[in-house]
Design a protein around this motif. Structure first.
Motif, PDB file in Angstrom:
ATOM      1  N   PRO A  83       0.840  -1.201   0.000  1.00  0.00           N
ATOM      2  CA  PRO A  83       0.000   0.000   0.000  1.00  0.00           C
ATOM      3  C   PRO A  83       0.875   1.251   0.000  1.00  0.00           C
ATOM      4  CG  PRO A  83      -0.325  -1.353   1.999  1.00  0.00           C
ATOM      5  CD  PRO A  83       0.617  -2.075   1.123  1.00  0.00           C
ATOM      6  N   THR A  84       0.542   2.243  -0.791  1.00  0.00           N
ATOM      7  CA  THR A  84       1.383   3.440  -0.843  1.00  0.00           C
ATOM      8  C   THR A  84       1.247   4.166   0.477  1.00  0.00           C
ATOM      9  OG1 THR A  84      -0.342   4.869  -1.643  1.00  0.00           O
ATOM     10  CG2 THR A  84       0.928   3.691  -3.309  1.00  0.00           C
ATOM     11  N   SER A  85       2.278   4.957   0.790  1.00  0.00           N
ATOM     12  CA  SER A  85       2.292   5.548   2.124  1.00  0.00           C
ATOM     13  C   SER A  85       1.128   6.524   2.309  1.00  0.00           C
ATOM     14  CB  SER A  85       3.629   6.229   2.383  1.00  0.00           C
ATOM     15  OG  SER A  85       3.868   7.162   1.360  1.00  0.00           O
ATOM     16  N   THR A  86       0.665   7.181   1.201  1.00  0.00           N
ATOM     17  CA  THR A  86      -0.397   8.168   1.407  1.00  0.00           C
ATOM     18  C   THR A  86      -1.740   7.525   1.731  1.00  0.00           C
ATOM     19  OG1 THR A  86      -0.480   8.283  -0.978  1.00  0.00           O
ATOM     20  CG2 THR A  86       0.472  10.192   0.175  1.00  0.00           C
ATOM     21  N   SER A  87      -2.029   6.397   1.078  1.00  0.00           N
ATOM     22  CA  SER A  87      -3.342   5.802   1.320  1.00  0.00           C
ATOM     23  C   SER A  87      -3.491   5.372   2.774  1.00  0.00           C
ATOM     24  CB  SER A  87      -3.574   4.611   0.391  1.00  0.00           C
ATOM     25  OG  SER A  87      -2.712   3.559   0.775  1.00  0.00           O
ATOM     26  N   SER A  88      -2.339   5.030   3.401  1.00  0.00           N
ATOM     27  CA  SER A  88      -2.451   4.545   4.768  1.00  0.00           C
ATOM     28  C   SER A  88      -1.967   5.577   5.780  1.00  0.00           C
ATOM     29  CB  SER A  88      -1.649   3.259   4.914  1.00  0.00           C
ATOM     30  OG  SER A  88      -0.320   3.513   4.529  1.00  0.00           O
ATOM     31  N   ALA A  89      -1.706   6.809   5.304  1.00  0.00           N
ATOM     32  CA  ALA A  89      -1.084   7.794   6.192  1.00  0.00           C
ATOM     33  C   ALA A  89      -1.931   8.089   7.431  1.00  0.00           C
ATOM     34  CB  ALA A  89      -0.785   9.083   5.433  1.00  0.00           C
ATOM     35  N   SER A  90      -3.250   8.232   7.241  1.00  0.00           N
ATOM     36  CA  SER A  90      -4.048   8.606   8.408  1.00  0.00           C
ATOM     37  C   SER A  90      -4.180   7.423   9.361  1.00  0.00           C
ATOM     38  CB  SER A  90      -5.425   9.107   7.987  1.00  0.00           C
ATOM     39  OG  SER A  90      -6.106   8.070   7.344  1.00  0.00           O
ATOM     40  N   ASP A  91      -4.209   6.230   8.780  1.00  0.00           N
ATOM     41  CA  ASP A  91      -4.246   5.016   9.581  1.00  0.00           C
ATOM     42  C   ASP A  91      -2.957   4.904  10.401  1.00  0.00           C
ATOM     43  OD1 ASP A  91      -4.855   2.402  10.425  1.00  0.00           O
ATOM     44  OD2 ASP A  91      -3.602   1.611   8.804  1.00  0.00           O
ATOM     45  N   ALA A  92      -1.806   5.127   9.734  1.00  0.00           N
ATOM     46  CA  ALA A  92      -0.518   5.074  10.431  1.00  0.00           C
ATOM     47  C   ALA A  92      -0.473   6.140  11.519  1.00  0.00           C
ATOM     48  CB  ALA A  92       0.627   5.276   9.440  1.00  0.00           C
ATOM     49  N   ALA A  93      -0.945   7.355  11.186  1.00  0.00           N
ATOM     50  CA  ALA A  93      -0.907   8.461  12.147  1.00  0.00           C
ATOM     51  C   ALA A  93      -1.682   8.099  13.404  1.00  0.00           C
ATOM     52  CB  ALA A  93      -1.470   9.723  11.512  1.00  0.00           C
ATOM     53  N   SER A  94      -2.839   7.474  13.218  1.00  0.00           N
ATOM     54  CA  SER A  94      -3.647   7.170  14.399  1.00  0.00           C
ATOM     55  C   SER A  94      -2.958   6.133  15.283  1.00  0.00           C
ATOM     56  CB  SER A  94      -5.049   6.706  13.989  1.00  0.00           C
ATOM     57  OG  SER A  94      -4.958   5.433  13.408  1.00  0.00           O
ATOM     58  N   ARG A  95      -2.105   5.312  14.677  1.00  0.00           N
ATOM     59  CA  ARG A  95      -1.453   4.274  15.482  1.00  0.00           C
ATOM     60  C   ARG A  95      -0.234   4.775  16.268  1.00  0.00           C
ATOM     61  NH1 ARG A  95      -0.643  -0.743  11.939  1.00  0.00           N
ATOM     62  NH2 ARG A  95      -1.320   0.492  10.162  1.00  0.00           N
ATOM     63  N   VAL A  96       0.266   5.957  15.904  1.00  0.00           N
ATOM     64  CA  VAL A  96       1.374   6.513  16.690  1.00  0.00           C
ATOM     65  C   VAL A  96       0.921   7.707  17.517  1.00  0.00           C
ATOM     66  CG1 VAL A  96       3.100   5.753  15.034  1.00  0.00           C
ATOM     67  CG2 VAL A  96       2.170   8.069  14.851  1.00  0.00           C
ATOM     68  N   TYR A  97      -0.359   8.062  17.367  1.00  0.00           N
ATOM     69  CA  TYR A  97      -0.858   9.259  18.041  1.00  0.00           C
ATOM     70  C   TYR A  97      -1.029   8.993  19.531  1.00  0.00           C
ATOM     71  CZ  TYR A  97      -3.838  13.270  19.088  1.00  0.00           C
ATOM     72  OH  TYR A  97      -4.353  14.417  19.627  1.00  0.00           O
ATOM     73  N   VAL A  98      -0.335   9.765  20.323  1.00  0.00           N
ATOM     74  CA  VAL A  98      -0.508   9.705  21.768  1.00  0.00           C
ATOM     75  C   VAL A  98      -1.116  11.050  22.144  1.00  0.00           C
ATOM     76  CG1 VAL A  98       0.647   9.436  23.982  1.00  0.00           C
ATOM     77  CG2 VAL A  98       1.445   8.138  22.007  1.00  0.00           C
ATOM     78  N   ALA A  99      -2.373  11.036  22.528  1.00  0.00           N
ATOM     79  CA  ALA A  99      -3.119  12.284  22.726  1.00  0.00           C
ATOM     80  C   ALA A  99      -2.492  13.122  23.836  1.00  0.00           C
ATOM     81  CB  ALA A  99      -4.571  11.952  23.065  1.00  0.00           C
ATOM     82  N   PRO A 100      -2.647  14.457  23.788  1.00  0.00           N
ATOM     83  CA  PRO A 100      -2.103  15.317  24.836  1.00  0.00           C
ATOM     84  C   PRO A 100      -2.519  14.812  26.217  1.00  0.00           C
ATOM     85  CG  PRO A 100      -2.977  16.654  23.071  1.00  0.00           C
ATOM     86  CD  PRO A 100      -3.311  15.232  22.732  1.00  0.00           C
ATOM     87  N   GLY A 101      -1.528  14.683  27.095  1.00  0.00           N
ATOM     88  CA  GLY A 101      -1.812  14.197  28.443  1.00  0.00           C
ATOM     89  C   GLY A 101      -1.719  12.684  28.572  1.00  0.00           C
ATOM     90  N   GLU A 102      -1.749  11.979  27.429  1.00  0.00           N
ATOM     91  CA  GLU A 102      -1.605  10.520  27.471  1.00  0.00           C
ATOM     92  C   GLU A 102      -0.122  10.157  27.467  1.00  0.00           C
ATOM     93  OE1 GLU A 102      -4.359   8.139  27.323  1.00  0.00           O
ATOM     94  OE2 GLU A 102      -5.248  10.008  28.035  1.00  0.00           O
ATOM     95  N   LYS A 103       0.189   8.935  27.854  1.00  0.00           N
ATOM     96  CA  LYS A 103       1.595   8.522  27.908  1.00  0.00           C
ATOM     97  C   LYS A 103       1.893   7.414  26.919  1.00  0.00           C
ATOM     98  CE  LYS A 103       2.176  10.181  32.543  1.00  0.00           C
ATOM     99  NZ  LYS A 103       0.747  10.335  32.909  1.00  0.00           N
ATOM    100  N   ASP A 104       3.161   7.349  26.563  1.00  0.00           N
ATOM    101  CA  ASP A 104       3.616   6.333  25.624  1.00  0.00           C
ATOM    102  C   ASP A 104       3.611   4.950  26.253  1.00  0.00           C
ATOM    103  OD1 ASP A 104       4.682   7.365  22.920  1.00  0.00           O
ATOM    104  OD2 ASP A 104       5.353   8.883  24.360  1.00  0.00           O
ATOM    105  N   GLU A 105       3.625   3.956  25.383  1.00  0.00           N
ATOM    106  CA  GLU A 105       3.594   2.571  25.852  1.00  0.00           C
ATOM    107  C   GLU A 105       4.992   2.047  26.220  1.00  0.00           C
ATOM    108  OE1 GLU A 105       1.797   0.069  22.903  1.00  0.00           O
ATOM    109  OE2 GLU A 105       2.196  -1.776  24.044  1.00  0.00           O
ATOM    110  N   PHE A 106       6.012   2.534  25.517  1.00  0.00           N
ATOM    111  CA  PHE A 106       7.380   2.062  25.756  1.00  0.00           C
ATOM    112  C   PHE A 106       8.316   3.229  26.055  1.00  0.00           C
ATOM    113  CE2 PHE A 106       5.617  -1.227  22.979  1.00  0.00           C
ATOM    114  CZ  PHE A 106       6.060  -2.396  23.585  1.00  0.00           C
ATOM    115  N   TYR A 107       9.300   2.977  26.908  1.00  0.00           N
ATOM    116  CA  TYR A 107      10.491   3.818  26.985  1.00  0.00           C
ATOM    117  C   TYR A 107      11.498   3.252  25.990  1.00  0.00           C
ATOM    118  CZ  TYR A 107       9.590   5.958  31.649  1.00  0.00           C
ATOM    119  OH  TYR A 107       9.115   6.662  32.720  1.00  0.00           O
TER     120      TYR A 107
END
Ligand code: RUQ
Ligand code: CUA
Length: 652
Positions: free
Chosen positions: A28-52
């Motif tokens: 899949p080209t990077s643009t078609s999945s860009a928003s999908d990818a973005a949502s998977r790395v999005y850590v909302a303001p105030g939320e914390k990451d899963e890994f150090y």
């Protein structure tokens, strides 16, 4: 690793990128999945990451701490390089951290962060990293995220194959990248074969305190030792080191160290080494090295080592075996089962994967080609589990997902290749932008990888980011490895060259983070634990100022009676006992650093005024609404002046 200049890299790169472009077809080209990818790395303001994630700072000499999946940078841990922002390596309490037998060395090239392990799994206690240039290993404490200890490695030159740990952190290892005369002496360089040797060092780690001690060294042939990985499970008790330059060339290694078809992985049985040392088969050799330790008073001090036990494979049969490995190997990585050892040959056309079980059988059956300096060279076919065919160009490093897959970085063809640890067939490949060095899966070098993400650590970012003049950032790429096909989610720039990284779930260490230093237990001899202990004393041309910092004033503030050329030591104690309230300290014309002082801590720095006048000092960290009022003055008089020494400690 040795990074070729772009000029050298270019022809191969274009061929490689063409390959990569082909390989990427049908994905899949990077643009078609860009928003999908973005949502998977999005850590909302105030939320914390899963890994150090802990990234090496390469030639910055430091370690940086990131969150995954967001790629946010939280902190840079000061390790081998002086840091004027905090005063690390400048303050009286931290200067000794950078002592070596070469003097105070304020920089290094840090490559490989390594988490301590228990039963082969990262335990969240300590993080180690190597100093490549002036051979050292540092240990950081993961509750304070500060460097607690640095040990110099004698007889070594270029501490590259380091600081990988054994299954229960019994040892952290260090192997010399450059063979040199050991002990060092003045000899012609063209006597390389006679006079140069390699050294593999085993540094014991105290299981309760983490404190390191140089246990023994193994003197080995004069090759370049590059990387290593400890056995686990069935192969516990062994460490595997790659080597190149088995040609023992001493000029133009680019050509002269690439002559042979195969170099070696050295398999070292450290339990056997312990037995030989215990039987007195080693020799005690003089070796001066620095061992710098932060004490319970938070002051670093140097203990000097004077000798080391050296053993040789000649005197300790069964200690080491060579596994022939095509061609100029770089990484050697043991899989989670402890049975497979994948080696990356920079110029190889396959990824050779060795079998630990077969290795033991080959030793048993004496399937030996030849013996070099007491080290049997086992037959390639006898120890091979399989070869990954046509993996791409320039295999370097391999990590594992714990689901039966290996992931190998391909420097020249600039891609990550996923292969099966049962069939050795390539299952998937994804381009890395560009010139990937290491890669990292959280726990991917351990018995229990957490899988999920893979980080590609890239050398070159030409055209990936806004350009910044001749020097461009290096970068990391976050790749999702949960599906059948790898998917790139995010690019983020790194601090310095990210050789390697390690990551663990945040839940393992997040709640154990230290918030303050306990002021009641501050035993620094220059601490002022309260404002009543603040004051000033002169001893000849040295003046000591014991000063407290609290929102929003220093005590004392105004100081008079200082003379040009005095050494004025400011000992600042932050008497706050609240999390996240550091105070800074800086004075006009100070020619070393500022101090950043954590709650409960004392830090000292020296200022030598060069001219008469009245000079302000102030807090540099915006600590309160009245932070801008947190200031004072020092009056400096000419030498021999009769102005009396006074410091204002009144509260009016
Ligand atoms: S090394 S890629 Cu220390 Cu491989 Cu850098
Ligand atoms: Cu203290 Cu600003």
């Amino acid at each position: 690793m040795r990074t070729p200049s772009f000029r050298q890299w270019r022809p191969a790169a274009f061929a490689a990128l063409a390959l990569v472009a082909l390989a990427a077809c049908g994905r899949p080209t990077s643009t078609s999945s860009a928003s999908d990818a973005a949502s998977r790395v999005y850590v909302a303001p105030g939320e914390k990451d899963e890994f150090y994630a802990f990234f090496s700072g390469g030639f910055s000499g430091q370690v940086s701490v990131y969150g995954l999946p967001s790629g946010r940078h939280f902190k840079t841990i000061k390790v081998f390089s002086q840091d004027p922002e905090t005063g690390y390596g400048y303050s009286e309490q931290t200067r000794a951290m950078l002592n070596t037998s070469y003097g105070n060395v304020p920089w290094d090239d840090s490559h490989h962060p390594e988490l301590s392990q228990t039963a082969g799994v990262p335990d969240g206690r300590w993080l180690f990293i190597n100093g490549n240039n002036t051979p050292r290993i540092a240990r950081m404490d993961l509750t304070s995220m500060e460097t607690a200890e640095i040990i110099e490695i004698p007889h070594s030159a270029g501490n590259h194959a380091s600081p990988f740990v054994t299954e229960n952190t019994e040892y952290t290892v260090a192997a010399t990248r450059f063979s040199v005369p050991t002990p060092q002496r003045d000899v012609p360089i063209d006597t390389y074969r006679e006079n140069f040797a390699g050294v593999l060092s085993f540094v014991k780690v105290d299981s309760s305190t983490g404190r390191m001690a140089l246990a023994f060294q193994i003197r080995v042939p004069g090759y370049d030792y590059d990387l290593s990985s400890a056995g686990k499970g069935p192969s516990h008790g062994w460490v595997f080191f790659t080597s190149y330059n088995s040609e023992e060339a001493s000029t133009l290694l680019e050509v002269n160290a690439s002559q042979r078809d195969k170099d070696f992985v050295a398999a070292v049985n450290w339990k056997r080494a312990e037995a030989c040392v215990a039987q007195g088969k080693g020799t005690r050799e003089p070796a001066r090295y620095a061992h710098n330790i932060v004490g319970p008073d938070h002051i670093a001090r140097t203990e000097w080592g004077t000798s080391v036990t050296v053993i040789t494979p000649m005197n300790c049969p069964g200690l080491a075996y060579f596994l022939p490995t095509p061609k100029s190997p770089h990484g050697a990585n043991v899989d989670p089962t402890g049975e497979l050892i994948a080696a990356g040959g920079k110029l190889a056309t396959v990824i050779p994967v060795f079998s630990f079980r077969k290795m033991l059988a080959a030793i048993e059956a004496n399937a030996v080609d030849t013996v070099i300096h007491g080290i049997p060279v086992l037959q390639y076919d006898a120890v091979l589990a399989g070869e990954v065919p046509e993996p791409g160009l320039g295999p370097l490093h391999t990590e594992f997902d714990g689901q039966g897959n290996g992931y190998t970085s391909m420097f020249v063809s600039s891609e990550v290749v996923k292969w099966s640890t049962t069939t050795f067939q390539v299952l998937d490949r994804i381009p890395a932008y560009y010139a990937i060095g290491h890669l990292m899966i959280p726990g991917g070098d351990s018995r229990k990888p957490w899988g999920k993400y893979l980080i590609a650590l890239n050398k070159i970012t030409k055209d990936r980011y806004l350009p910044t003049g001749p020097e461009l950032t290096q970068s990391a790429q976050l790749i999702d490895i949960t599906g059948e096909r790898m998917q790139i989610l995010l690019d983020f720039p790194t601090v310095g060259e990210p050789h390697y990284a390690q990551a663990l779930p945040a839940s393992l260490i997040q709640d154990r983070q230290l918030k303050i230093y306990d002021l009641a237990h501050n035993t620094d001899p220059w601490a002022a634990r309260g404002e009543s202990e603040a004051g000033i004393t002169r001893r000849g041309r040295t003046v000591h100022v014991k000063m407290t910092a609290i929102r929003s004033h220093f005590m004392p503030d105004n100081i008079e009676g200082i003379q040009v050329g005095d050494s004025v030591f400011f000992h600042i104690t932050n008497v706050e006992q609240d999390w996240d309230v550091p105070h800074g300290f800086a004075v006009t014309g100070i020619n070393n650093a500022e101090l950043l002082v954590m709650p409960g801590q004392t830090r000292s720095i020296v200022w030598v005024p060069t001219k008469p006048g009245v000079f302000p000092f102030y807090c540099t960290d915006f600590c309160s609404a009245l932070h801008q009022e947190m200031q004072g003055y020092v009056r400096v008089s000419p030498r021999g002046s009769s102005v009396p020494l006074t410091a204002n400690t009144t509260r009016r």
